[in-house]
Design a protein around this motif. Structure first.
Motif, short mmCIF file in Angstrom:
data_model
loop_
_atom_site.label_atom_id
_atom_site.label_comp_id
_atom_site.label_asym_id
_atom_site.label_seq_id
_atom_site.Cartn_x
_atom_site.Cartn_y
_atom_site.Cartn_z
N THR A 3 0.82 -1.22 0.11
CA THR A 3 -0.03 -0.02 -0.04
C THR A 3 0.92 1.22 0.07
N THR A 4 0.39 2.35 -0.89
CA THR A 4 1.20 3.57 -0.87
C THR A 4 0.30 4.55 -0.37
N GLN A 19 -0.14 7.50 8.99
CA GLN A 19 0.77 6.86 9.80
C GLN A 19 0.03 5.66 10.66
N ALA A 22 -1.11 3.15 8.13
CA ALA A 22 -0.24 2.37 7.49
C ALA A 22 0.36 1.19 8.40
N ALA A 28 3.22 -1.09 4.26
CA ALA A 28 2.51 0.42 3.73
C ALA A 28 3.60 1.48 3.89
N LYS A 29 3.62 2.22 3.32
CA LYS A 29 4.46 3.52 3.20
C LYS A 29 3.66 4.69 2.96
N VAL A 30 3.92 5.87 3.93
CA VAL A 30 3.19 7.06 3.52
C VAL A 30 4.24 8.12 2.75
#
Length: 261
Positions: A3-4, A19, A22, A28-30
């Motif tokens: 996930t982005t 955050q 995520a 996942a990255k923010v």
């Protein structure tokens, strides 16, 4: 599934949600929108989210700029599931609907749209909630984020309710709101408490602030996020007109981003 999460946050509310989400989703990255506006190629994962605050019933101008000038230029084929989350206090207005329309124009359909209630920090209209109220809002938001994470993991579909005159608001009213936000900084003044630390210059997501003779001056490209006002360490940035009380440095969010050296 990777996930982005593309996020814009002025004072940290949306960053906190991004955050936290995520962490709940895992793998996942923010990515902060303000940090990639000049980057031509971005990785698009199978799952993509866009998280942003609601300003005056609409998404901030930078969200529009990001979707039209950056997101739409990417290879969107890898995206299998797209979700939208807006942070708001009283109402989200046309915020989700407008963003859905922008994504559709960019060639990406949103599968899930929702909102998270957070403290309102727009001091021209509202007083910053007291600590007890803020604590309660964050506790409720944590539960809400956990629920949203489960929905996204299960790839549930959820579409925003379309307010009346949505397309009219999108084409006619949103541009006016964005223009009015650009003028927000014209209401700022800088007191003698300013130490010339340059934090406001470094953290402004629209690079609207320049330092002249050790003091900030404001241009006409403001987003109206009030980040500089709330994060100024000496409370030197003030409004020329009377506003409601309070500052919101938002230490809970851990939002201390700077976009320029």
């Amino acid at each position: 599934m990777k996930t982005t999460i593309f996020c814009f946050s002025g004072t940290g509310n949306s960053y906190y949600v991004a955050q936290k989400l995520a962490q709940e989703l895992g793998d996942a990255k923010v990515v902060l929108m303000a940090s990639v506006m000049d980057i031509p190629h971005l990785e698009m994962t199978e799952r993509v989210g866009i998280i942003f605050p609601t300003y005056k019933g609409f998404p901030p101008l930078i969200v529009k700029q990001f979707i039209e000038n950056v997101f739409a230029m990417q290879d969107l084929l890898p995206i299998k599931y797209c979700f939208l989350i807006t942070t708001r206090y009283i109402f989200n207005g046309y915020s989700l609907t407008a963003t859905e329309l922008m994504l559709q124009k960019a060639g990406c359909l949103s599968s899930y749209s929702t909102q998270v209630v957070m403290p309102d920090v727009y001091v021209p209209l509202f007083t910053i909630p007291d600590e007890q109220k803020i604590k309660a809002l964050y506790a409720k938001a944590d539960g809400r984020i956990a629920s949203i994470a489960r929905d996204i993991t299960d790839e549930k579909f959820k579409f925003s309710l379309k307010p009346l005159f949505s397309k009219f608001a999108f084409h006619r009213i949103m541009p006016i709101i964005h223009l009015s936000s650009k003028d927000t900084a014209r209401q700022f003044t800088v007191s003698q408490a300013c130490t010339g630390c340059g934090l406001c210059y470094r953290m402004c997501p629209s690079t609207n602030i320049v330092m002249e003779e050790g003091k900030p001056t404001f241009g006409d490209n403001c987003l109206g996020c009030l980040g500089c006002y709330h994060r100024c360490p000496t409370s030197a940035i003030k409004f020329t007109k009377k506003v409601h009380a309070g500052r919101y440095p938002n230490k809970r969010s851990g939002y201390d981003m700077e976009f320029r050296n």
